[in-house]
Design a protein around this motif. Structure first.
Motif, PDB file in Angstrom:
ATOM      1  N   LYS A   1       2.522   1.787  -3.325  1.00 31.84           N
ATOM      2  CA  LYS A   1       1.629   2.319  -4.355  1.00 31.84           C
ATOM      3  C   LYS A   1       1.303   3.793  -4.122  1.00 31.84           C
ATOM      4  N   LEU A   2       1.173   4.176  -2.830  1.00 32.32           N
ATOM      5  CA  LEU A   2       0.738   5.539  -2.520  1.00 32.32           C
ATOM      6  C   LEU A   2       1.876   6.555  -2.593  1.00 32.32           C
ATOM      7  N   VAL A   3       3.013   6.223  -1.983  1.00 27.25           N
ATOM      8  CA  VAL A   3       4.086   7.221  -1.873  1.00 27.25           C
ATOM      9  C   VAL A   3       5.425   6.702  -2.370  1.00 27.25           C
TER      10      VAL A   3
ATOM     11  N   VAL B   1       0.829  -1.206   0.000  1.00 26.48           N
ATOM     12  CA  VAL B   1       0.000   0.000   0.000  1.00 26.48           C
ATOM     13  C   VAL B   1       0.862   1.254   0.000  1.00 26.48           C
ATOM     14  N   PHE B   2       1.851   1.327   0.895  1.00 32.54           N
ATOM     15  CA  PHE B   2       2.714   2.513   0.945  1.00 32.54           C
ATOM     16  C   PHE B   2       3.519   2.653  -0.344  1.00 32.54           C
TER      17      PHE B   2
END
Length: 301
Positions: free
Chosen positions: A192-194, A189-190
């Motif tokens: 993909k996000l940042v 998730v991290f």
């Protein structure tokens, strides 16, 4: 488990919302992959939770099945010759069931040495009977390494139920799996996000430095929050969680290197959105034995 169900429920709602809002082909593909992963997580959470609820026998049988599937995936990609067939038969249908039988009967002494000592000696001895010496050393290394990874190392997760720490042993298994798997999810998730800085594109193109930092920090915080399930204090839980996430990262990283060497993206396709069983348990393979022995050494009488 209630927390895991809550997270999956939120992920399902968010995924459905994003699915309706995605407008580009790339965006729709990313959301479709996310939703496939979430559906698979629902199935895995239900199966794992049911096995823990049913007790040590069911949990041991579940991990025995996972070991069999992971070993099969390993040998689906790894090259072999006719001279390896006897050793492979013994790995699947003799070494694996005997090893899990030793675990199920809590015979720790033999459980600890059966594969790394006796199978280490027996399997190459049997292979020599075929008379095939072509790449013999490399072939036997694959036989031994496949068995060690998918059976011996992975089995240390249910082996936690052998330990007398004063806490419910099933909760130790739950703790290990939740911290290791949520670390993988948080890294994804991290990333993909940042995620911006690639960690090692040649080995694992999707891993980023930002994803690792965010995923590790999240998993350690979760481990601290769940310390009541364990014999650890909050500070000890932070240390043990960090061990799990670092070892788990290298599990995925090492097996990614093996996949790249074999020219494959995933170990299999049995779990939608995740690849194969070995893709899903790679972090546990490295984390379980380290967590088991630290717990056994420091937290048992």
């Amino acid at each position: 488990m209630v927390g895991v169900i809550a997270i999956l429920t939120v992920a399902t709602v968010v995924g459905r919302t994003l699915e309706r809002r995605a407008t580009t082909p790339e965006g729709r593909a990313t959301i479709a992959n996310l939703n496939a992963r979430t559906r698979s997580w629902w199935v895995m959470a239900v199966v794992f939770g049911a096995a823990l609820a049913l007790g040590p026998v069911a949990t041991t049988l579940l991990f025995a099945g996972l070991s069999f599937m992971a070993l099969r995936e390993f040998w689906t990609l790894a090259p072999s010759r006719a001279g390896d067939h006897r050793a492979l038969f013994l790995s699947f249908f003799v070494a694996l069931p005997i090893h899990y039988l030793l675990l199920g009967t809590s015979w720790y002494g033999l459980f600890a040495v059966f594969i790394p000592v006796y199978c280490f000696l027996a399997l190459p001895a049997v292979s020599t009977l075929a008379g095939d010496v072509t790449d013999f050393l490399a072939r036997q290394a694959r036989v031994q390494w496949g068995l060690m990874l998918t059976v011996y190392m992975l089995s240390h997760a249910p082996a936690l139920m052998m330990l007398d720490t004063g806490a419910d042993p099933a909760l130790l298994v739950l703790y290990l799996v939740v911290v290791a798997q949520l670390s993988d999810v948080a890294q994804y998730v991290f990333g993909k996000l940042v995620g911006r800085t690639r960690f090692s594109p040649n080995v694992s193109p999707s891993k980023t430095v930002e994803g690792l930092i965010g995923g590790w920090a999240t998993a350690v915080l979760i481990g601290v929050a769940l310390h009541g399930l364990t014999p650890f204090t909050a500070l000890q839980a932070a240390g043990m969680s960090l061990v799990i996430v670092v070892a788990g990262f290298f599990g995925g990283f090492v097996l990614s290197a093996v996949k790249r060497d074999l020219g494959a993206k995933d170990w299999g396709y049995v779990i939608a959105g995740h690849g194969g069983v070995l893709d899903r348990v790679d972090s546990i393979i490295f984390a379980a034995p380290v967590f088991f022995h630290l717990t056994r050494y420091w937290f048992t009488p």
